[in-house]
Design an enzyme around this catalytic site. Structure first.
Site, PDB file in Angstrom:
ATOM      1  CG  ASP A  64      -2.264  -0.942   1.151  1.00  0.00           C
ATOM      2  OD1 ASP A  64      -2.145  -1.394  -0.084  1.00  0.00           O
ATOM      3  OD2 ASP A  64      -2.797  -0.989   2.057  1.00  0.00           O
ATOM      4  CB  CYS A  65       0.306   4.795  -1.208  1.00  0.00           C
ATOM      5  SG  CYS A  65       0.943   6.388  -1.319  1.00  0.00           S
TER       6      CYS A  65
END
Length: 217
Positions: A64-65
């Site tokens: 995930d970012c």
């Protein structure tokens, strides 16, 4: 959930921890996408930064970012196929460190709660009995004054699995601007979730490798 503005960190620009003819190990910072999205301003991402250094680099998995930590990239098609198969067949071993709200009472346990996409609130996910099976092992490492440090091992790999499973346990990950309340979001400028260790078999020499990156919280 607060409005997301993509402003990836510039330092460190590219934290390479290991490289040979087949693989590159990268320590991804929080706030940097693994691969570009549809919008033009998402071009700056882990794979595109790496391509400027290693033009043959291939993305084989994602973080995930908002999640930081260890990622492996392939440098040729054979390595890509081999490592992707290891991920798909759960032959890799990985664990995350998270700082969560409150003091987790149970020393360790397993969370088994099915998940699915929240179609009314993309890109969010939700716990739903009709969703895909999701399983997470957790272990308390440290109980702090108002938070806990936990080791998380995802047995399955659903989107936002660790975030939702910890929230379901009653201990949302600090800084989670998708699933946290105002106090949780205000507690940290980033999501306190870090991919600390990744183990897999080298695609060429078949040696078992483990790469680690110490969590920053």
């Amino acid at each position: 959930m607060k409005l997301f503005t993509y402003q990836p960190p510039k330092i460190p620009w590219l934290d390479i921890r290991y490289q040979d003819r087949d693989i590159v190990i990268l320590n991804k910072p929080s706030g940097l996408l693994s691969n570009p999205g549809r919008a033009e301003n998402t071009y700056d991402c882990a794979i595109n930064r790496l391509l400027a250094h290693a033009p043959d680099a291939i993305l084989v998995h994602r973080l995930d970012c908002a999640t930081s930590g260890i990622m492996v990239f392939a440098l040729n098609k054979k390595a890509e196929s081999n490592i992707k198969t290891q991920f798909q067949n759960r032959m890799t071993e990985k664990f995350y460190i998270a700082e969560v709200m409150g003091q987790v009472g149970q020393d360790e346990g397993i969370i088994e709660l099915a998940m699915m996409a929240d179609k009314d609130n993309p890109p969010l996910q939700k716990i739903d009995a009709d969703g895909k099976p999701a399983k997470t092992y957790f272990e308390v490492i440290e109980r702090r004054a108002t938070t806990s440090l936990v080791k998380l091992k995802p047995i399955t790999g659903r989107t936002h699995q660790l975030r939702l499973h910890m929230k379901a346990l009653g201990h949302t990950i600090i800084g989670d601007d998708f699933y946290g309340d105002e106090a949780t979001i205000a507690a940290s400028p980033r999501l306190n979730l870090h991919a600390q260790s990744l183990s897999f078999t080298h695609p060429y020499n078949q040696q078992r490798l483990t790469f680690t990156s110490q969590h920053p919280f």
